[in-house]
Write a protein that holds these residues in place. Structure first.
Motif, PDB file in Angstrom:
ATOM      1  N   ALA A   1       1.069  -1.100   0.166  1.00 45.53           N
ATOM      2  CA  ALA A   1      -0.451  -0.016   0.030  1.00 45.53           C
ATOM      3  C   ALA A   1       1.241   1.249   0.135  1.00 45.53           C
ATOM      4  N   SER A   2       0.012   2.127  -0.434  1.00 49.83           N
ATOM      5  CA  SER A   2       1.039   2.686  -0.890  1.00 49.83           C
ATOM      6  C   SER A   2       1.847   3.955   0.672  1.00 49.83           C
ATOM      7  N   PRO A   3       2.692   4.582   1.007  1.00 50.16           N
ATOM      8  CA  PRO A   3       2.600   4.914   2.382  1.00 50.16           C
ATOM      9  C   PRO A   3       1.441   7.074   2.261  1.00 50.16           C
ATOM     10  N   GLU A   4       1.684   7.469   3.511  1.00 50.57           N
ATOM     11  CA  GLU A   4       0.824   8.365   3.329  1.00 50.57           C
ATOM     12  C   GLU A   4       0.794   9.236   2.699  1.00 50.57           C
ATOM     13  N   ARG A   5       1.075  10.480   2.023  1.00 53.02           N
ATOM     14  CA  ARG A   5       1.218  11.268   1.939  1.00 53.02           C
ATOM     15  C   ARG A   5       2.731  11.636   0.750  1.00 53.02           C
ATOM     16  N   VAL A   6       2.161  10.246  -0.416  1.00 51.28           N
ATOM     17  CA  VAL A   6       3.816  10.014  -0.922  1.00 51.28           C
ATOM     18  C   VAL A   6       2.606  10.213  -2.364  1.00 51.28           C
ATOM     19  N   THR A   7       3.602  10.939  -3.464  1.00 48.77           N
ATOM     20  CA  THR A   7       3.117  10.997  -4.528  1.00 48.77           C
ATOM     21  C   THR A   7       3.682   9.644  -5.168  1.00 48.77           C
ATOM     22  N   ARG A   8       2.774   8.317  -5.554  1.00 49.12           N
ATOM     23  CA  ARG A   8       3.221   7.309  -5.744  1.00 49.12           C
ATOM     24  C   ARG A   8       3.400   7.226  -7.907  1.00 49.12           C
ATOM     25  N   VAL A   9       4.309   6.926  -8.354  1.00 54.55           N
ATOM     26  CA  VAL A   9       3.931   6.332  -9.438  1.00 54.55           C
ATOM     27  C   VAL A   9       4.763   5.046  -9.505  1.00 54.55           C
ATOM     28  N   ASP A  10       3.473   4.378 -10.699  1.00 59.26           N
ATOM     29  CA  ASP A  10       3.682   2.898 -11.106  1.00 59.26           C
ATOM     30  C   ASP A  10       4.382   2.974 -12.198  1.00 59.26           C
ATOM     31  N   VAL A  11       5.209   2.112 -12.305  1.00 59.36           N
ATOM     32  CA  VAL A  11       5.459   1.647 -13.382  1.00 59.36           C
ATOM     33  C   VAL A  11       6.558  -0.112 -13.923  1.00 59.36           C
ATOM     34  N   THR A  12       6.828  -0.024 -15.250  1.00 64.87           N
ATOM     35  CA  THR A  12       6.742  -1.899 -15.216  1.00 64.87           C
ATOM     36  C   THR A  12       7.732  -1.903 -15.433  1.00 64.87           C
ATOM     37  N   SER A  13       8.710  -1.300 -16.446  1.00 68.95           N
ATOM     38  CA  SER A  13       9.982  -2.088 -16.918  1.00 68.95           C
ATOM     39  C   SER A  13      10.986  -0.956 -16.893  1.00 68.95           C
ATOM     40  N   ALA A  14      12.257  -1.281 -17.248  1.00 71.03           N
ATOM     41  CA  ALA A  14      13.289  -0.371 -16.599  1.00 71.03           C
ATOM     42  C   ALA A  14      13.596   0.962 -17.585  1.00 71.03           C
ATOM     43  N   GLY A  15      12.778   0.944 -18.908  1.00 71.76           N
ATOM     44  CA  GLY A  15      13.567   1.738 -19.096  1.00 71.76           C
ATOM     45  C   GLY A  15      11.518   2.784 -18.748  1.00 71.76           C
ATOM     46  N   GLU A  16      10.377   2.348 -18.661  1.00 77.26           N
ATOM     47  CA  GLU A  16       9.379   3.213 -17.872  1.00 77.26           C
ATOM     48  C   GLU A  16      10.225   3.658 -16.867  1.00 77.26           C
ATOM     49  N   MET A  17      10.376   2.748 -16.132  1.00 79.64           N
ATOM     50  CA  MET A  17      11.468   3.394 -14.283  1.00 79.64           C
ATOM     51  C   MET A  17      12.168   5.097 -14.684  1.00 79.64           C
ATOM     52  N   HIS A  18      13.120   4.775 -16.328  1.00 75.36           N
ATOM     53  CA  HIS A  18      14.052   5.794 -16.472  1.00 75.36           C
ATOM     54  C   HIS A  18      13.588   6.947 -17.007  1.00 75.36           C
TER      55      HIS A  18
END
Ligand code: PMT
Length: 399
Positions: free
Chosen positions: A241-258
Motif C-alpha cells: 500500500a502507498s505510504p501516506e502523503r507520498v506521490t506514487r508513480v507505478d511503472v513496470t519496465s526499466a525503460g518506464e522507470m528511467h
C-alpha cells in the motif's frame, strides 16, 4: 497522528492498577496506525488478562522470557529488534528500579536491555513511592540514559490518596509517542525514491525480474515523509500500500522507470535508487506467447539504461544515493559503484542466502560516501531507513 502509521510500538505493561488504562492505550495506538505488540510482567497479568491485549492489538501477548513456544515464534531478541519504540505504561517503581540496574530476568527487562529502539515510560504508583528519593534517583538515571519519562500526573489515586503518581491518560501517551517520530530533517526538500523490481517482457505472458518486494524503498519513502520531505516514489510492480502523503508513480519496465525518474530528477534535492532494476532486457520481445517446440532457446539481451548513473551525471544533479545488492565482496563492489557512477553515497546490502535483504522485513547496511563509512545494524527496514536518512541529511547539510 500520521507519525505513528506503520510504526512498531512495543508496549510493556507492569503490575499496577493503571494497567487497565493500557488496554485503551493499545486501542489508540492501533487507531493511529501503529502496529502494536504487548509484553506483560507476571504482576501485570494479575490486573488485566493477556487475552484483552491480544484482542485489542491483534497480536499474541508476550509474557515469558524462557518460553520455548514464544522463542520459536518471536523470541525476545526478535521482539527487541522489531520495536521502533518501547513504551512501558504503567511503569511500576519496581520495574523502574530493575531497569536502572540492567536486570534481565524477566521478558520486559531483557527486551529493554537488548533493544536500541526509542524508549519511554509512563510511571504510575502511590505518591509517596514516587516522591521517595530512591525512585527519583532511578528515574533521573534512566532519563540520563535516554528514556523519555512521561508524567506522572497528579490527582486522586486508587489507594485513596491524592498527589503525583497517576499514569498519564492514554490519549496523552499516544500524542507523545507520535512526537517521538516527528522530525524536520528534510523539511522543504523534495525526494525521488525508486523501489521494487522491474519486469522485462520476453513475450506477452513472461518476463525477467528479481525478488525485490519494494519494502526497503517504501520504508524510505515513509520515513522521509515523516522527516518533512515531499516524496515521489517511483515503483515497479509490488504488493504494498502507498505510504501516506507520498506521490506514487507505478511503472513496470526499466525503460518506464528511467523515463519517470528522469522527468523528475532535475527538480529534486535527493534521489535514492532503491529499486532492483533489471540490467538487461530481451532485445525483441515476442509478439505472441513463445511455444515450447524447441529443447533449447537463446534470447538476446540488451543493456537497460542505468538510471542512477544518468541522474548522477545531470548537469545539476541532486544528492544521489545508490544501493548495491551483492552476494559477495560487498564492500569492494559497493565502493566501485560509488566511484564509477560518481555518487554521493551508496548503501550496500547482502542478497542471496539466509541473510538476504530481498523481501525480508529486516535489513542491515554498509554505507559509504567519499571519505566516509557507517554501518547500520540489522533492524526493521523502517528503522534502517530512518538511520540511512539521518546519514544522508548529515552529508547533505555538511558545509
Ligand atoms: O525491495 P526489497 O525486497 O525490500 O529489497 C531491497 C533491495 C535488496 C532491492 C534494496 O535494498 C537494494 O539493494 N536495491 C538495489 C538493488 C540493485 O539493483 O542493486 P545493483 O547493485 O544491481 O544496482 C546498483 C544501483 O544502481 C542501485 O541503486 C540500482 O537501483 C541502480 N540501477 C541499477 C541498474 C539500472 N539499470 N539502473 C539503476 O538505477
Amino acid at each position: 497522528m500520521q507519525q505513528l502509521a506503520n510504526r512498531h510500538v512495543l508496549l510493556g505493561v507492569t503490575g499496577g492498577i493503571a494497567a487497565y488504562k493500557s488496554a485503551d492505550l493499545v486501542r489508540r495506538l492501533a487507531e493511529a496506525g501503529a502496529q502494536v505488540r504487548v509484553m506483560m510482567t507476571r504482576a501485570a497479568t494479575e490486573f488485566v488478562s493477556a487475552l484483552t491485549f491480544q484482542a485489542l492489538s491483534g497480536n499474541p501477548v508476550h509474557t515469558e522470557l524462557l518460553d520455548p513456544r514464544a522463542e520459536a515464534g518471536m523470541g525476545h531478541i526478535e521482539l527487541a529488534r522489531w520495536a521502533d519504540l518501547i513504551v512501558v505504561a504503567p511503569a511500576s517503581a519496581d520495574t523502574i528500579a530493575r531497569l536502572v540496574h540492567g536486570r534481565a530476568d524477566d521478558l520486559l527487562t531483557a527486551v529493554c536491555l537488548a533493544s536500541d529502539a526509542a524508549r519511554a515510560m509512563a510511571p504510575a504508583m502511590n505518591r509517596l513511592m514516587w516522591a521517595n528519593p530512591v525512585t527519583q534517583d532511578n528515574v533521573a538515571a534512566l532519563a540520563a540514559r535516554g528514556w523519555a519519562i512521561w508524567g506522572p500526573g497528579e490527582g486522586d489515586q486508587a489507594c485513596g490518596e491524592t498527589g503525583p503518581g497517576r499514569m498519564l491518560e492514554p490519549a496523552d501517551i499516544t500524542a507523545r509517542a507520535a512526537q517521538i517520530f516527528a522530525s524536520e530533517l528534510f523539511t522543504g526538500q523534495r525526494l525521488v525514491i525508486t523501489a521494487g523490481p522491474t519486469r522485462e517482457a520476453l513475450d506477452p505472458v513472461r518476463y525477467l525480474s528479481n525478488h525485490s518486494s519494494g519494502k526497503m524503498g517504501f520504508a524510505l519513502a515513509r520515513e522521509a515523509v515523516a522527516a518533512g520531505a515531499q516524496v515521489t516514489l517511483v515503483t515497479g510492480p509490488v504488493h504494498l500500500a502507498s505510504p501516506e502523503r507520498v506521490t506514487r508513480v507505478d511503472v513496470t519496465s526499466a525503460g518506464e522507470m528511467h523515463d519517470a525518474v528522469l522527468q523528475r530528477a532535475g527538480d529534486c534535492d535527493v534521489f535514492i535508487a532503491t529499486a532492483a532494476v533489471v540490467d538487461y532486457r530481451p532485445a525483441s520481445p515476442a509478439a505472441h506467447k513463445i511455444k515450447k517446440d524447441r529443447d533449447t532457446m537463446t534470447v538476446e539481451l540488451v543493456r537497460n539504461p542505468d538510471i542512477l548513473a544518468e541522474v548522477a551525471a545531470l548537469e545539476h544533479p541532486p544528492f544521489t544515493v545508490g544501493f548495491a545488492a551483492e552476494t559477495y565482496a560487498v564492500e569492494r563492489y559497493a565502493k566501485a559503484k560509488l566511484d564509477a557512477k560518481n555518487l554521493n553515497m551508496i548503501a550496500a546490502n547482502q542478497v542471496g542466502g539466509a541473510d538476504s535483504a530481498f523481501d525480508a522485513d529486516d535489513n542491515r547496511l554498509q554505507v559509504y560516501w567519499p571519505g566516509g563509512y557507517a554501518s547500520i545494524e540489522r533492524a526493521s527496514k523502517n528503522k534502517v531507513a530512518r538511520q540511512l536518512l539521518e546519514l544522508i541529511a548529515e552529508q547533505l547539510h555538511k558545509d
